[in-house]
Design a protein around this motif. Structure first.
Motif, PDB file in Angstrom:
ATOM      1  N   UNK B 351     121.231  52.609  46.995  1.00  0.00           N
ATOM      2  CA  UNK B 351     122.559  51.985  47.079  1.00  0.00           C
ATOM      3  C   UNK B 351     122.862  51.636  48.544  1.00  0.00           C
ATOM      4  N   UNK B 352     122.459  52.530  49.455  1.00  0.00           N
ATOM      5  CA  UNK B 352     122.665  52.247  50.880  1.00  0.00           C
ATOM      6  C   UNK B 352     121.894  51.006  51.300  1.00  0.00           C
ATOM      7  N   UNK B 353     120.691  50.862  50.758  1.00  0.00           N
ATOM      8  CA  UNK B 353     119.885  49.677  51.055  1.00  0.00           C
ATOM      9  C   UNK B 353     120.597  48.420  50.551  1.00  0.00           C
ATOM     10  N   UNK B 354     121.179  48.536  49.354  1.00  0.00           N
ATOM     11  CA  UNK B 354     121.930  47.400  48.805  1.00  0.00           C
ATOM     12  C   UNK B 354     123.131  47.085  49.693  1.00  0.00           C
ATOM     13  N   UNK B 355     123.772  48.137  50.206  1.00  0.00           N
ATOM     14  CA  UNK B 355     124.919  47.918  51.095  1.00  0.00           C
ATOM     15  C   UNK B 355     124.475  47.170  52.347  1.00  0.00           C
ATOM     16  N   UNK B 356     123.290  47.521  52.850  1.00  0.00           N
ATOM     17  CA  UNK B 356     122.771  46.838  54.033  1.00  0.00           C
ATOM     18  C   UNK B 356     122.553  45.347  53.754  1.00  0.00           C
ATOM     19  N   UNK B 357     121.978  45.056  52.569  1.00  0.00           N
ATOM     20  CA  UNK B 357     121.717  43.652  52.231  1.00  0.00           C
ATOM     21  C   UNK B 357     123.043  42.916  52.053  1.00  0.00           C
ATOM     22  N   UNK B 358     123.973  43.531  51.281  1.00  0.00           N
ATOM     23  CA  UNK B 358     125.274  42.920  51.046  1.00  0.00           C
ATOM     24  C   UNK B 358     125.974  42.682  52.383  1.00  0.00           C
ATOM     25  N   UNK B 359     125.760  43.590  53.312  1.00  0.00           N
ATOM     26  CA  UNK B 359     126.380  43.446  54.630  1.00  0.00           C
ATOM     27  C   UNK B 359     125.573  42.561  55.567  1.00  0.00           C
ATOM     28  N   UNK B 360     124.589  41.863  55.024  1.00  0.00           N
ATOM     29  CA  UNK B 360     123.786  40.897  55.779  1.00  0.00           C
ATOM     30  C   UNK B 360     123.176  41.518  57.047  1.00  0.00           C
ATOM     31  N   UNK B 361     122.660  42.686  56.952  1.00  0.00           N
ATOM     32  CA  UNK B 361     121.945  43.331  58.048  1.00  0.00           C
ATOM     33  C   UNK B 361     122.834  43.510  59.285  1.00  0.00           C
ATOM     34  N   UNK B 362     124.136  43.584  59.057  1.00  0.00           N
ATOM     35  CA  UNK B 362     125.065  43.824  60.157  1.00  0.00           C
ATOM     36  C   UNK B 362     125.798  45.128  59.907  1.00  0.00           C
ATOM     37  N   UNK B 363     125.991  45.952  60.935  1.00  0.00           N
ATOM     38  CA  UNK B 363     126.617  47.260  60.728  1.00  0.00           C
ATOM     39  C   UNK B 363     127.986  47.179  60.051  1.00  0.00           C
ATOM     40  N   UNK B 364     128.855  46.295  60.506  1.00  0.00           N
ATOM     41  CA  UNK B 364     130.186  46.273  59.905  1.00  0.00           C
ATOM     42  C   UNK B 364     130.181  45.667  58.515  1.00  0.00           C
ATOM     43  N   UNK B 365     129.278  44.724  58.297  1.00  0.00           N
ATOM     44  CA  UNK B 365     129.116  44.197  56.944  1.00  0.00           C
ATOM     45  C   UNK B 365     128.684  45.312  56.008  1.00  0.00           C
ATOM     46  N   UNK B 366     127.728  46.109  56.480  1.00  0.00           N
ATOM     47  CA  UNK B 366     127.234  47.219  55.661  1.00  0.00           C
ATOM     48  C   UNK B 366     128.347  48.226  55.405  1.00  0.00           C
ATOM     49  N   UNK B 367     129.219  48.442  56.406  1.00  0.00           N
ATOM     50  CA  UNK B 367     130.342  49.369  56.218  1.00  0.00           C
ATOM     51  C   UNK B 367     131.240  48.896  55.076  1.00  0.00           C
ATOM     52  N   UNK B 368     131.548  47.597  55.087  1.00  0.00           N
ATOM     53  CA  UNK B 368     132.394  47.046  54.021  1.00  0.00           C
ATOM     54  C   UNK B 368     131.772  47.284  52.657  1.00  0.00           C
ATOM     55  N   UNK B 369     130.481  46.982  52.554  1.00  0.00           N
ATOM     56  CA  UNK B 369     129.800  47.170  51.277  1.00  0.00           C
ATOM     57  C   UNK B 369     129.753  48.649  50.913  1.00  0.00           C
ATOM     58  N   UNK B 370     129.491  49.519  51.911  1.00  0.00           N
ATOM     59  CA  UNK B 370     129.396  50.951  51.638  1.00  0.00           C
ATOM     60  C   UNK B 370     130.740  51.487  51.144  1.00  0.00           C
ATOM     61  N   UNK B 371     131.841  50.962  51.691  1.00  0.00           N
ATOM     62  CA  UNK B 371     133.163  51.395  51.225  1.00  0.00           C
ATOM     63  C   UNK B 371     133.360  51.043  49.758  1.00  0.00           C
ATOM     64  N   UNK B 372     132.903  49.857  49.397  1.00  0.00           N
ATOM     65  CA  UNK B 372     133.034  49.437  48.003  1.00  0.00           C
ATOM     66  C   UNK B 372     132.242  50.377  47.090  1.00  0.00           C
TER      67      UNK B 372
END
Lengths: 528, 427
Positions: B351-372
């Motif tokens: 799921x964390x890997x998916x968050x990274x992809x959803x966040x387009x390999x950017x830390x804050x993008x990944x944070x947004x996805x991880x929050x979801x």
């Protein structure tokens, strides 16, 4: 900076890529290294640049022996290289690319973008190489990307600049501009090593010329004492015919008919933007243009490899606009793709199998759903003889063949079934002179048999040599149609989009003739 | 004519081009569909006059009174706002802020969903936020680990395994020594070791990174299961009863109503995740180190020719990535339940890997996805209590279903670092 290479030898297994190579480049000199693909030029440059370690031999800079373990060390000693395939990170800005590895920083390794940008602006003014530091590299035309590569070397204070096949992506005008830059750099005391296989360019720009063949230096000469013919025979090892022998074309009925063709690339951009074209039986239409102006996508669309966004493709009146690659093959289109290794061949399969990739499932190569391997094998034997394919055996993987022989396998396959259109993209890219002659002969022979031929090439020499009519493509459109007697200068301007006659001429081409135009389209005026 | 044909696309800002017009429209359509669900599912799906109450755990200083809402009208209003947001995305020119607008729409949807789910009942909203943050924390570690590796061009699909190794060793050492910091250190080392293994096989031998990653996960799963059975369970009190890090309240900030306790009264893992997030984001995009790492991940040959050591960069990044995932793993045990149990990470590494992809390999993008994702994880426990009529097993599927949606369709074609997963073997 003076460079001396003494007795460089480099082998890969049993292959001797460089054999006792000596080369001297004087300070302030433009030295051309001429040779065919596979002559060992790139290996030599990689040795010089620290990418490869020589088995034996010595490199001397200003008389001092040096050894480079990696490119970083070569760069620190003042060697700069402009690679044939640009070493630029596409998603980075111009400034980021230029300073990479030598970044100006603040405390804690913080990247100083402001200083980087200011440095680039100053550098580009100093050398008259205009770039914008904040532009993203992948958005820039290749000519500008090359400027970035040169600036990258100059930013590192290169005193010896290696240019590896720098003109293969440029228009004739851009090439001239590059030569001017090279000359001014040489005048400022930098040495330039210019690697190429194009004879005209060598004679235009070189102070001295060294020719390589099969890993050895054949000789060193100057433009004053050598001519094209002599250089060609040094390069190939025998005398060669530089012009394609062909009779005037006798075009007949229209075979390929493109109307308002629009094609998008993988990113969804319109790279072919409303193109009209007729190709007649018994003529060769050659599309000139700098790479990346939509030619690749145009060819793919005709061959059924890429969906068409709008417009029509007709072959002998039959609509092929939504044809699959197989439909296109069965309809009579022979396709020699631009990248033979990924699109033209299955490298891991045998020569024999590659020769029937298009019709392996039809009689006589298959019966009742099973392949007839005996027929495949005997077919391969015939084709190897007919097309002079040098392979130890038809069962070896096609990957083991040389580029020229791989291209012959594709030609043998595509020309062995009844065809109406021969579509060939970059048919001689990366081939040796002997193979180029052969491929050109075969193409002309097909024309004379009454096949319609469409050639796409970024080599202007090839376009001029083969084309009975020439179309120039720029940014997805035809900026002009002309015959091969048109000057290189004028075609060059069309390739750069400066001379844009698309509106009137494209319409004229669609109707078949436009007598009012100064650039002739009519079928009769073909100059061989 | 022809010169202008392609010109506009050449002139656009690079960031704007990354978010394609089609994807922005896709997001808009998604929000419109969400609005329909909100209107008919949550709005008219709630009996009229039914009320929903959101409560807040009042900090000593300032009490926040419970929020009473008439469920149906609130959902209808939220649906309309969400529809407008969707239309804005469809109609506006592409540009910056697309993801922010989209996130706003998603929040409206979640609000409406909670209003419907808790109808005729009350929901501790603040506790839910706090729980979301706790579920999000390991995901942030995991996706930062992925970003470290993939920005340098190595795919780290082994995050799940590094989680397990970190969780196991963190619990065991923390319990045995009684020192939680030592536990965290060993958790980090455990992750780092498997990062090093991945790096060694991938970089030295050019082996397929996906396969190595899967094998590492399988190995870690098997090993921790076995050791749990043989060591942790028989010697539970010695090896598997660590204490947990207790929350540290930040002075003043933790006194802010609602958000204060949620954000500023957490344990050290949450603060560490936040610090790493800021550091990696600044490091990647503002420093020389980041420029070089990204060059290695995009075009290793180009990096090599300017003297950057490609393999060394990748080794460091992959090992550091493993360390980060190992710390994230330790947060499952000594940052949370205080005990290791077999397979406790439950696929959250992926799921964390998916968050990274959803966040387009950017830390804050990944944070947004991880929050979801973190919200989806915490949602199941809250909904189970509220008894919304959805069977609990379906609720536990939520994070994974969202993962599938996100990875397959919603994000469209994202562009990973160009050399991601490709071996670089000089000479």
């Amino acid at each position: 900076m003076k460079l001396e290479l003494c007795g460089i030898r480099k082998t890969f297994g049993r292959l001797v890529a460089n054999d006792d190579v000596d080369l001297t480049v004087e300070k302030g000199e433009i030295h051309c290294l001429l040779g065919e693909n596979g002559a060992g030029k790139s290996t030599l440059m990689n040795v010089l640049f620290g990418l490869l370690r020589p088995d034996s031999g010595e490199i001397r800079l200003d008389g001092e022996p040096v050894r480079f373990a990696n490119p970083g060390e070569a760069v620190r000693r003042g060697i700069g290289m402009v690679h044939q395939h640009f070493m630029l990170v596409p998603v980075f800005t111009v400034a980021e690319n230029i300073v990479l590895g030598f970044e100006p920083t603040r405390a804690l390794g913080w990247f100083n973008r402001k200083k980087a940008n200011a440095d680039i602006v100053r550098l580009s003014q100093e050398f008259g190489l205009d770039v914008s530091p904040d532009a993203i590299v992948e958005d820039l035309p290749v000519g500008v990307q090359q400027r970035v590569e040169i600036l990258k070397a100059l930013y590192r204070d290169a005193r010896l600049l290696i240019l590896d096949e720098p003109t293969s992506v440029l228009t004739p005008q851009e090439t001239l501009a590059l030569f001017a830059v090279m000359r001014s750099l040489a005048t400022s005391g930098r040495s330039i090593l210019f690697i190429t296989h194009k004879l005209k360019e060598v004679l235009a720009v070189a102070d001295r010329i060294t020719v390589m063949r099969l890993g050895r230096v054949v000789g060193t000469t100057t433009p004053e004492t050598a001519d094209e013919k002599e250089l060609a025979s040094m390069m190939v090892g025998r005398s060669v015919e530089l012009v394609v022998q062909k009779a005037p074309a006798s075009p007949r009925a229209t075979v390929l008919e493109l109307r308002g063709l629009v094609v998008e690339d993988d990113r969804g951009l319109r790279v072919v933007d409303g193109v009209d074209l007729d190709v007649h039986a018994g003529e060769i239409v050659a599309i000139a243009g700098v790479q990346g102006n939509g030619q690749t996508e145009l060819a793919e669309a005709i061959a059924g490899l890429r969906p068409i966004a709008a417009g029509t493709v007709r072959l002998d009146g039959r609509d092929l606009s939504s044809a699959s690659p197989r439909d296109a093959i069965r309809a009579g289109i022979a396709h020699v793709p631009e990248d033979r290794q990924t699109d033209g061949l299955v490298l891991a399969l045998s020569v024999a199998d590659n020769l029937v990739l298009d019709i392996y499932d039809l009689a006589p190569f298959a019966r009742h759903g099973s392949r007839d391997l005996a027929t495949v094998k005997s077919n391969a034997g015939e084709k190897l003889a007919d097309f002079d394919i040098r392979a130890s055996d038809a069962e070896v993987p096609v990957a083991t063949l040389s580029g020229g022989n791989q291209q012959k396998v594709i030609l043998a396959r595509e020309l062995s079934r009844p065809i109406k259109l021969l579509l060939a993209s970059q048919p001689t890219r990366g081939l040796d002179v002997g193979s180029i002659e052969y491929v050109h002969e075969r193409i002309v022979a097909e024309r004379d048999k009454g096949v319609a031929v469409l050639i796409i090439s970024s080599e202007l020499d090839e376009v001029l040599a083969l084309g009975d009519r020439i179309a120039v493509m720029y940014r997805g459109r035809f900026t002009g149609f002309c015959d091969p007697s048109t000057g290189r200068e004028q075609i060059g301007l069309m390739m750069a989009g400066v001379l844009d006659e698309s509106a009137a001429l494209a319409a004229g081409a669609a109707e078949g003739a436009d007598p009012a135009s100064s650039v002739t389209l009519s079928r009769g005026s073909v100059h061989p | 004519m022809s010169t202008v044909a392609l010109a506009p696309s050449d002139l656009e800002a690079p960031e704007a081009r990354l978010i394609g017009a089609a994807r922005q429209r896709g997001m808009g359509v998604f929000l419109l569909l969400a609005a329909v669900v909100m209107l008919f599912g949550f709005g008219f799906g709630t009996p009229a006059h039914e009320e929903t109450t959101f409560t807040f755990t009042a900090p000593p200083a300032i009490a926040v009174s419970p929020l009473n809402m008439a469920a149906r009208p609130v959902s209808i209003v939220l649906a309309l706002v969400c529809a407008i947001v969707g239309l804005v995305l469809i109609l506006r020119r592409k540009g910056r802020g697309t993801y922010l607008i989209f996130s706003f729409g998603i929040m409206l949807f979640l609000w409406s969903f909670l209003t419907w789910a808790a109808r005729g009942n009350s929901l501790n909203f603040e506790a839910m936020l706090a729980d979301t943050l706790i579920s999000t924390t390991p995901l942030v570690f995991g996706s930062l680990s992925g970003i470290m590796c993939e920005r340098s061009g190595v795919i780290n699909i082994a995050i799940e395994g590094q989680f397990l190794a970190g969780a196991f060793l963190g619990a065991m050492i923390g319990s045995w020594s009684g020192d939680l910091w030592l536990g965290m250190l060993f958790g980090a080392v455990a992750g780092g070791i498997f990062g090093a293994l991945l790096a060694f096989l991938a970089l030295r031998y050019g082996a397929d990174q996906i396969i190595i990653g899967v094998v590492i996960v399988a190995f870690c799963t098997g090993l921790t299961n076995f050791l749990t059975q043989e060591v942790l369970t028989p010697y539970q009190t010695t090896f598997n009863s660590p204490a947990t890090f207790s929350p540290i309240a930040v002075p003043l900030l933790s006194k802010i109503p609602v958000l204060g306790p949620v954000l500023f009264d957490q344990n050290v893992f949450v603060y560490l995740a936040a610090a790493l997030l800021l550091a990696i984001n600044a490091g990647l995009f503002r420093t020389r180190w980041g420029l070089r790492v990204r060059a290695v991940g995009e075009h290793p040959q180009a990096a090599e020719t300017v003297g950057i050591r490609v393999l060394r960069t990748r080794y460091w990044n992959v090992i550091l990535g493993g360390v980060i995932a190992g710390i994230g793993g330790a947060s499952f045990t000594i940052g949370s339940v205080g005990e290791f149990s077999a397979d406790m990470t439950a696929g959250l590494g992926y799921v964390a890997l998916a968050a990274m992809i959803f966040g387009r390999w950017r830390p804050f993008g990944a944070l947004g996805a991880a929050l979801l994702f973190g919200f989806a994880v915490s949602l199941q426990s809250f909904l189970a209590v509220l008894n919304v009529g959805i069977p609990p097993p379906f609720l536990s599927m939520a994070p994974y279903v969202i993962t599938i949606f996100v990875v397959s369709g919603l994000v469209g074609r994202v562009r990973p670092p160009a050399a991601d997963g490709k071996p670089y073997l000089p000479e």
